[in-house]
Design a protein around this motif. Structure first.
Motif, mmCIF file in Angstrom:
data_model
loop_
_atom_site.group_PDB
_atom_site.id
_atom_site.type_symbol
_atom_site.label_atom_id
_atom_site.label_comp_id
_atom_site.label_asym_id
_atom_site.label_seq_id
_atom_site.Cartn_x
_atom_site.Cartn_y
_atom_site.Cartn_z
ATOM 1 N N VAL A 368 21.350 198.122 75.626
ATOM 2 C CA VAL A 368 20.917 199.509 75.849
ATOM 3 C C VAL A 368 21.259 199.903 77.270
ATOM 4 C CG1 VAL A 368 19.089 199.764 74.125
ATOM 5 C CG2 VAL A 368 18.613 198.521 76.240
ATOM 6 N N LYS A 369 21.577 201.176 77.506
ATOM 7 C CA LYS A 369 22.002 201.547 78.855
ATOM 8 C C LYS A 369 21.705 202.993 79.171
ATOM 9 C CE LYS A 369 26.665 202.677 77.390
ATOM 10 N NZ LYS A 369 27.616 203.523 78.000
ATOM 11 N N ARG A 370 21.739 203.263 80.484
ATOM 12 C CA ARG A 370 21.517 204.612 80.979
ATOM 13 C C ARG A 370 22.106 204.680 82.384
ATOM 14 N NH1 ARG A 370 17.015 208.350 81.837
ATOM 15 N NH2 ARG A 370 17.192 208.859 84.018
ATOM 16 N N GLY A 371 22.849 205.744 82.676
ATOM 17 C CA GLY A 371 23.453 205.877 84.007
ATOM 18 C C GLY A 371 24.686 204.994 84.162
ATOM 19 N N GLN A 372 25.003 204.675 85.395
ATOM 20 C CA GLN A 372 26.225 203.945 85.729
ATOM 21 C C GLN A 372 25.971 202.440 85.629
ATOM 22 O OE1 GLN A 372 27.621 205.910 89.266
ATOM 23 N NE2 GLN A 372 29.317 204.442 89.421
ATOM 24 N N VAL A 373 26.489 201.828 84.548
ATOM 25 C CA VAL A 373 26.229 200.399 84.335
ATOM 26 C C VAL A 373 27.498 199.701 83.856
ATOM 27 C CG1 VAL A 373 23.806 200.839 83.741
ATOM 28 C CG2 VAL A 373 25.524 200.721 81.925
ATOM 29 N N PRO A 374 27.554 198.367 83.881
ATOM 30 C CA PRO A 374 28.735 197.651 83.388
ATOM 31 C C PRO A 374 28.924 197.848 81.879
ATOM 32 C CG PRO A 374 27.345 196.211 84.737
ATOM 33 C CD PRO A 374 26.567 197.464 84.495
ATOM 34 N N GLU A 375 30.142 197.548 81.402
ATOM 35 C CA GLU A 375 30.411 197.559 79.957
ATOM 36 C C GLU A 375 29.616 196.434 79.302
ATOM 37 O OE1 GLU A 375 32.294 199.806 78.686
ATOM 38 O OE2 GLU A 375 33.075 200.618 80.573
ATOM 39 N N LYS A 376 29.503 196.516 77.963
ATOM 40 C CA LYS A 376 28.676 195.533 77.270
ATOM 41 C C LYS A 376 29.164 194.095 77.494
ATOM 42 C CE LYS A 376 26.966 193.978 72.866
ATOM 43 N NZ LYS A 376 27.052 194.053 71.419
ATOM 44 N N ASP A 377 30.495 193.866 77.364
ATOM 45 C CA ASP A 377 30.956 192.469 77.517
ATOM 46 C C ASP A 377 30.787 191.984 78.955
ATOM 47 O OD1 ASP A 377 32.926 194.380 78.084
ATOM 48 O OD2 ASP A 377 34.483 192.829 78.072
ATOM 49 N N GLU A 378 30.933 192.902 79.910
ATOM 50 C CA GLU A 378 30.673 192.545 81.310
ATOM 51 C C GLU A 378 29.188 192.196 81.482
ATOM 52 O OE1 GLU A 378 33.972 195.566 83.391
ATOM 53 O OE2 GLU A 378 31.880 196.204 83.176
ATOM 54 N N PHE A 379 28.366 192.994 80.845
ATOM 55 C CA PHE A 379 26.921 192.772 80.970
ATOM 56 C C PHE A 379 26.540 191.407 80.391
ATOM 57 C CE2 PHE A 379 22.432 193.285 79.852
ATOM 58 C CZ PHE A 379 21.935 193.802 81.033
ATOM 59 N N MET A 380 27.218 191.007 79.291
ATOM 60 C CA MET A 380 26.902 189.707 78.696
ATOM 61 C C MET A 380 27.283 188.556 79.634
ATOM 62 S SD MET A 380 25.285 190.808 76.291
ATOM 63 C CE MET A 380 24.719 189.214 75.683
ATOM 64 N N GLN A 381 28.370 188.749 80.400
ATOM 65 C CA GLN A 381 28.718 187.734 81.424
ATOM 66 C C GLN A 381 27.607 187.656 82.467
ATOM 67 O OE1 GLN A 381 32.510 188.242 83.487
ATOM 68 N NE2 GLN A 381 33.245 189.497 81.792
ATOM 69 N N LEU A 382 27.107 188.821 82.805
ATOM 70 C CA LEU A 382 26.062 188.905 83.808
ATOM 71 C C LEU A 382 24.783 188.219 83.313
ATOM 72 C CD1 LEU A 382 25.608 190.139 86.586
ATOM 73 C CD2 LEU A 382 24.875 192.250 85.472
ATOM 74 N N VAL A 383 24.488 188.412 82.033
ATOM 75 C CA VAL A 383 23.301 187.773 81.451
ATOM 76 C C VAL A 383 23.433 186.248 81.557
ATOM 77 C CG1 VAL A 383 22.096 187.307 79.270
ATOM 78 C CG2 VAL A 383 22.611 189.667 79.940
ATOM 79 N N ARG A 384 24.640 185.740 81.317
ATOM 80 C CA ARG A 384 24.832 184.279 81.443
ATOM 81 C C ARG A 384 24.568 183.831 82.879
ATOM 82 N NH1 ARG A 384 28.583 185.275 77.419
ATOM 83 N NH2 ARG A 384 30.351 185.586 78.827
ATOM 84 N N PHE A 385 24.999 184.666 83.845
ATOM 85 C CA PHE A 385 24.713 184.332 85.251
ATOM 86 C C PHE A 385 23.194 184.379 85.506
ATOM 87 C CE2 PHE A 385 23.600 186.425 89.336
ATOM 88 C CZ PHE A 385 23.833 185.348 90.184
#
Ligand code: BLA
Length: 511
Positions: A368-385
């Protein structure tokens, strides 16, 4: 100073600004021993005492000042407490200047007593105390930090007559920003500009916590040596608490490059720490009498109390809003919504509590997103971090690319991140993002103005200085403040509660 390396732009914070051994020429300085024998004198003392500096070293101070004057000064000394206290005695007479009154500042410096003399204000009727009192009364009516600072800048300007008065606030990394300004029309604005920490080096910031006001009356004026440079005890005179102290030549060049001819700054302390400065510029020389400086200093101290109050109010408002959001979330839940359903109102509320450029979440298996955020696949990399950071705690950074390099290539270029884990395992997160600070700030000066070069190079100009600041904050966002982290922490606990209730309800339904 013998044995000291020459100061350049890389070792500014080692310049011994408290023992440069010179004063400005709008006053006269004597340093006496504990038995009131003259140990140091500024080379210009003949202008006040009709005797050359070299001729009075070693004489009893009474011989120069007269017994009556010395007595007044001595009485003043008894009011001093601690080492950083300076007593002010206004309107003193000296025999050598029968038709002038002098203001005297007295303080202890090591084993010496330092006496600084300057001509008293002729306009003895000027009601500075009552002016300051009225100003404080007006300031009390400010309802937020911004208006408080703007009004204060206006008042310091009218009290002192400087062309430009700014409120300069330090950031946790000791860089700073002009957050309020009162200026004569037509001289442009510095509002919103940021400067690197090195523009006001460490030892200067340290000194400004102890000595609240400094004035440079004539940037291009001559300075006067205090003799002898080294006392018979083998020490230079520590001038930390002097009001006449001549300042660093590097700083003088900085002001010259800005076209400033007189400068004054007054410390704004919050609970003993340097929170900011009133920084004042004048485009011609400006000598301010000691009583005006004293009034301005008093004003700044009163302002600092009001500021502390206002900042406290702001923190309390943020926590009240957090509490309200908690209540709302719990009520929404009672109406049967899920975390995912309530993301939109939650994100709206979060963004109103904590300034950010976007909010994204990984909750209950969806993005889920709002405003200026990474793309979904980028976000999933971030979640792993994020899964590698300490579990069950908020993780925050204002320099994401330095801890997670891949973020530098994300389309949204996040620089600041605050992640709230909102479930146990597998971990769900609500993540707040902030953009790079250097990109969110505009240079307000004239970019076509040619760079001016001095003996120390092009660095000492506002424009270069701003560029230097931009360089140091590349890849960084504005820092997350304590209030932001507190609000996030209490919301995280709310969310956990919400998630638990949802799963409890789900379990009950299943049973
Ligand atoms: C001191 N630098 C200062 C002071 C200010 C600034 C306010 C306090 C002295 C004063 O009141 O004039 C900087 N002034 C600013 C800034 C604004 C402003 C940022 O109005 C923004 C609007 N300065 C440099 C570099 C060095 C440096 C690169 O830019 C060193 C390498 C040194 N600045 C420096 C030193 C002092 C100083 C040594 C102490 C001066 C003193 O008290 O002796």
């Amino acid at each position: 100073v013998p044995g000291q390396d020459p100061v350049d732009l890389t070792n500014c914070d080692r310049e011994p600004i408290h023992i440069l051994g010179r004063i400005q020429d709008f006053g006269w300085l004597l340093a006496v021993s504990s038995d009131w024998m003259i140990v140091h004198a500024s080379e210009n003392v003949a202008g006040c005492f009709d005797r050359e500096a070299a001729d009075i070293i070693g004489l009893p101070a009474a011989e120069i000042l007269g017994y009556q004057t010395l007595d007044r000064i001595r009485k003043g000394l008894s009011g001093l407490y601690g080492t950083d206290s300076v007593e002010r005695i206004f309107g003193v007479e000296v025999a050598s200047k029968p038709d002038t009154r002098l203001d005297v500042a007295v303080h202890f410096s090591g084993s010496n007593i330092v006496l600084e003399f300057e001509p008293a204000n002729f306009d003895v009727d000027s009601q500075y105390t009552s002016q300051v009192r009225l100003m404080i009364e007006r300031l009390r009516q400010s309802t937020d930090v911004d208006s408080l600072c703007n009004t204060a800048a206006k008042f310091v300007k009218s009290l002192t007559g400087f062309d430009r008065v700014m409120v300069y606030r330090f950031a946790p990394d000791d860089s700073g920003e002009v957050i309020a300004e009162a200026a004569e029309p037509g001289i442009g604005t510095f509002l919103g500009l940021h400067y690197p920490a090195s523009d006001i080096p460490r030892q200067a910031r340290e000194l400004y916590r102890r000595n609240l006001l400094r004035i440079i009356s004539d940037v291009n004026g001559r300075t006067v040596p205090v003799i002898p440079g080294i006392s018979p005890e083998g020490r230079p005179l520590d001038m930390s608490m002097c009001g006449l102290r001549a300042v660093s030549p590097i700083h003088i060049e900085y002001l010259q490059n800005m076209g400033v001819e007189a400068s004054m700054s007054i410390s704004i302390l919050r609970r003993g720490e340097l929170w900011g400065l009133f920084s004042c510029h004048h485009y011609s020389p400006l000598v301010l009498s000691y009583d005006v400086r004293t009034a301005a200093e008093l004003f700044a101290e009163m302002f600092a109390f009001l500021l502390d109050q206002q900042l406290g109010d702001r923190a309390r408002a943020q926590s009240a809003a957090t509490q309200a959001l908690h209540n709302k979330l719990m009520a929404d839940l009672a109406e049967g919504s899920t975390v995912r359903d309530s993301f939109e109102p939650l994100a709206t509320a979060l963004a109103s509590l904590i300034p950010c450029s976007g909010i994204a979440g990984w909750v209950e298996g969806s993005f889920v997103k709002r405003g200026q955020v990474p793309e979904k696949d980028e976000f999933m990399q971030l979640v792993r971090f994020l899964n590698t950071t300490a579990p069950g705690q908020i993780y925050s950074t204002n320099a994401l690319p330095s801890v997670f390099a891949a973020a530098a290539n994300f389309s949204s270029r996040p620089a600041g991140l605050m992640a709230l884990p909102v479930s146990r395992a597998p971990r769900d997160y609500i993540v707040l993002f902030r953009n790079e600070i250097a990109k969110t700030i505009k240079w307000a000066g004239d970019p076509s103005k040619p760079v001016e070069y001095g003996p120390n190079g092009a660095r000492l100009t506002p424009r270069k200085s701003f560029e230097a600041w931009q360089e140091t904050v590349r890849g960084q966002s504005a820092p997350w403040e304590e209030g932001d982290l507190d609000a996030a922490e209490s919301l995280r606990i709310t969310m956990l509660e919400v998630v638990l209730r949802i799963s409890d309800a789900a379990n009950r339904d299943r049973d």
